[in-house]
Design a protein around this motif. Structure first.
Motif, PDB file in Angstrom:
ATOM      1  N   SER A 245      -2.357   6.687  -1.359  1.00 44.56           N
ATOM      2  CA  SER A 245      -2.714   6.586  -0.590  1.00 44.56           C
ATOM      3  C   SER A 245      -4.590   5.600  -0.800  1.00 44.56           C
ATOM      4  O   SER A 245      -4.698   6.010  -1.842  1.00 44.56           O
ATOM      5  CB  SER A 245      -2.991   7.879   0.315  1.00 44.56           C
ATOM      6  OG  SER A 245      -3.017   9.418  -0.908  1.00 44.56           O
ATOM      7  N   GLY A 246      -5.656   5.832   0.145  1.00 49.16           N
ATOM      8  CA  GLY A 246      -6.785   5.681   0.178  1.00 49.16           C
ATOM      9  C   GLY A 246      -6.579   4.196  -0.664  1.00 49.16           C
ATOM     10  O   GLY A 246      -8.065   3.860  -1.225  1.00 49.16           O
TER      11      GLY A 246
ATOM     12  N   GLU B 135      -7.732  -3.372   6.978  1.00 46.33           N
ATOM     13  CA  GLU B 135      -7.919  -4.153   8.113  1.00 46.33           C
ATOM     14  C   GLU B 135      -7.907  -5.237   8.470  1.00 46.33           C
ATOM     15  O   GLU B 135      -7.259  -6.121   7.375  1.00 46.33           O
ATOM     16  CB  GLU B 135      -9.829  -4.108   7.710  1.00 46.33           C
ATOM     17  CG  GLU B 135     -10.618  -3.270   7.604  1.00 46.33           C
ATOM     18  CD  GLU B 135     -11.512  -3.547   6.744  1.00 46.33           C
ATOM     19  OE1 GLU B 135     -12.620  -5.090   7.445  1.00 46.33           O
ATOM     20  OE2 GLU B 135     -12.445  -3.387   5.825  1.00 46.33           O
TER      21      GLU B 135
ATOM     22  N   HIS C 158      -7.491  -0.282  -0.365  1.00 45.95           N
ATOM     23  CA  HIS C 158      -8.731  -0.593   0.870  1.00 45.95           C
ATOM     24  C   HIS C 158      -7.601  -2.476   1.030  1.00 45.95           C
ATOM     25  O   HIS C 158      -7.915  -2.899  -0.455  1.00 45.95           O
ATOM     26  CB  HIS C 158      -9.393  -0.962   0.382  1.00 45.95           C
ATOM     27  CG  HIS C 158     -10.571  -1.624   1.401  1.00 45.95           C
ATOM     28  ND1 HIS C 158     -11.597  -2.102   1.333  1.00 45.95           N
ATOM     29  CD2 HIS C 158     -10.113  -2.363   3.030  1.00 45.95           C
ATOM     30  CE1 HIS C 158     -12.621  -2.457   2.237  1.00 45.95           C
ATOM     31  NE2 HIS C 158     -11.529  -2.726   3.255  1.00 45.95           N
TER      32      HIS C 158
ATOM     33  N   SER D  46       1.595   3.800   7.436  1.00 44.06           N
ATOM     34  CA  SER D  46       0.430   3.695   6.385  1.00 44.06           C
ATOM     35  C   SER D  46      -0.104   4.646   6.486  1.00 44.06           C
ATOM     36  O   SER D  46      -1.301   5.122   7.342  1.00 44.06           O
ATOM     37  CB  SER D  46      -0.511   2.328   6.483  1.00 44.06           C
ATOM     38  OG  SER D  46      -1.705   1.787   5.115  1.00 44.06           O
ATOM     39  N   HIS D  47      -1.052   4.836   4.673  1.00 40.17           N
ATOM     40  CA  HIS D  47      -1.908   5.954   4.774  1.00 40.17           C
ATOM     41  C   HIS D  47      -3.098   5.636   3.760  1.00 40.17           C
ATOM     42  O   HIS D  47      -4.399   6.119   3.245  1.00 40.17           O
ATOM     43  CB  HIS D  47      -1.384   7.095   3.714  1.00 40.17           C
ATOM     44  CG  HIS D  47       0.001   7.666   4.679  1.00 40.17           C
ATOM     45  ND1 HIS D  47      -0.293   8.600   5.143  1.00 40.17           N
ATOM     46  CD2 HIS D  47       1.430   7.443   3.903  1.00 40.17           C
ATOM     47  CE1 HIS D  47       0.640   9.056   6.210  1.00 40.17           C
ATOM     48  NE2 HIS D  47       2.049   8.565   5.055  1.00 40.17           N
ATOM     49  N   SER D  48      -3.840   4.276   3.722  1.00 42.88           N
ATOM     50  CA  SER D  48      -4.792   3.098   3.811  1.00 42.88           C
ATOM     51  C   SER D  48      -5.056   3.220   4.564  1.00 42.88           C
ATOM     52  O   SER D  48      -4.769   2.221   5.322  1.00 42.88           O
ATOM     53  CB  SER D  48      -4.367   2.483   2.538  1.00 42.88           C
ATOM     54  OG  SER D  48      -3.560   3.620   1.370  1.00 42.88           O
ATOM     55  N   ARG D  49      -6.789   2.164   4.293  1.00 45.94           N
ATOM     56  CA  ARG D  49      -7.499   2.041   4.969  1.00 45.94           C
ATOM     57  C   ARG D  49      -6.833   0.071   5.428  1.00 45.94           C
ATOM     58  O   ARG D  49      -6.937  -0.148   3.645  1.00 45.94           O
ATOM     59  CB  ARG D  49      -9.207   1.669   4.702  1.00 45.94           C
ATOM     60  CG  ARG D  49     -10.015   1.417   4.984  1.00 45.94           C
ATOM     61  CD  ARG D  49     -11.463   0.839   4.673  1.00 45.94           C
ATOM     62  NE  ARG D  49     -12.152  -0.067   5.434  1.00 45.94           N
ATOM     63  CZ  ARG D  49     -13.089  -0.191   4.505  1.00 45.94           C
ATOM     64  NH1 ARG D  49     -13.410   0.503   3.378  1.00 45.94           N
ATOM     65  NH2 ARG D  49     -14.096  -1.217   5.511  1.00 45.94           N
TER      66      ARG D  49
ATOM     67  N   THR E  33       1.652  -1.500  -0.237  1.00 46.26           N
ATOM     68  CA  THR E  33       0.168   0.335  -0.086  1.00 46.26           C
ATOM     69  C   THR E  33       1.025   1.080  -0.063  1.00 46.26           C
ATOM     70  O   THR E  33       0.096   2.341  -0.171  1.00 46.26           O
ATOM     71  CB  THR E  33      -0.995   0.266   1.149  1.00 46.26           C
ATOM     72  OG1 THR E  33      -0.099  -0.021   2.597  1.00 46.26           O
ATOM     73  CG2 THR E  33      -1.743  -1.089   1.098  1.00 46.26           C
TER      74      THR E  33
END
Length: 246
Positions: free
Chosen positions: A113-114, A143, A116, A138-141, A109
């Protein structure tokens, strides 16, 4: 001639490769030597894990994060390869089985950014290490879900509209990986890249790798000896390219 020397002779500099996609993949991703800005972030994350004094509970006993990472983490070269691969393929929806304490999702990632990314971990201890690393970097989602892959994978597949990048670590056995591949197929599309770690970890894993190379949806494949890359682009000729992780 030794196998290690032979591997270095395959596809070096894109020699003998006529497909523009495969040529760029070999020369701009696998053999690329130019430094990227994000390599410093990856190196810093590795050093943080390698020198961590934290302990986590694993299988009923306390273990040092640094010791666990040394056994199950990525090398700097492997992290950089994942970053270059993501930067080349531009995945937006990423699914990884295993995290290498967070370095796998961080590497995949880091190019934007941004994004998933869903990370599945069978070990709560490794998930704890991943939780500790990623919020800082990290600059992303991203989970992180811990538990049994058989339960977690269908849930993750329902969450993601598609899979642009799929990473399997060496933990699942060949039978499980074959099942995971079948389950993932509805979310796999022409631009998906699949990374399989440990293709020669066992004879069963290598047989599975060979079977996946022949799957009707799979076109070009890259044998990196320890890792394998699967591509599904219908315009590519069916061929396995061989190289190595430098």
């Amino acid at each position: 001639m030794k196998a290690s020397i032979c591997r270095r002779l395959f596809c070096r500099g894109g020699y003998g490769i006529h497909s523009p996609f495969a040529f760029n993949l070999i020369t701009r991703v696998i053999e690329e030597r130019c430094p990227y800005y994000f390599y410093h972030e990856l190196a810093a994350a590795r050093q943080q894990l390698l020198h961590s004094d934290r302990t986590i509970l694993r299988q009923g006993r306390q273990v040092f994060v640094r010791d666990l990472f040394r056994r199950q983490g990525l090398t700097q070269q492997e992290s950089e390869l994942l970053f270059r691969l993501a930067n080349f393929c531009k995945p937006r929806f990423i699914l990884t089985l295993g995290s290498a304490a967070g370095l796998i999702p961080l590497s995949l990632t880091g190019y934007a950014s941004g994004l998933h990314c869903i990370v599945l971990e069978s070990e709560p201890a490794m998930a704890t290490m991943t939780h500790a690393l990623l919020p800082q970097k990290s600059h992303s989602r991203i989970e992180i879900r811990a538990g049994n892959f058989d339960k977690l994978l269908p849930e993750a597949l329902e969450t993601l509209p598609q899979i642009d990048c799929l990473f399997w670590n060496r933990e699942p056995d060949a039978t499980s990986l074959a099942k995971f591949f079948r389950q993932s197929l509805p979310r796999i599309h022409d631009e998906t890249v699949c990374v399989m770690e440990g293709i020669r970890a066992s004879s069963a894993k290598y047989r599975l790798w060979q079977q996946l190379c022949l799957h009707p949806k799979v076109t070009a494949t890259v044998d990196l000896y320890t890792w394998g890359l699967l591509f599904f682009r219908p315009k590519l000729h069916r061929r396995t390219y061989k190289s190595f992780i430098a």
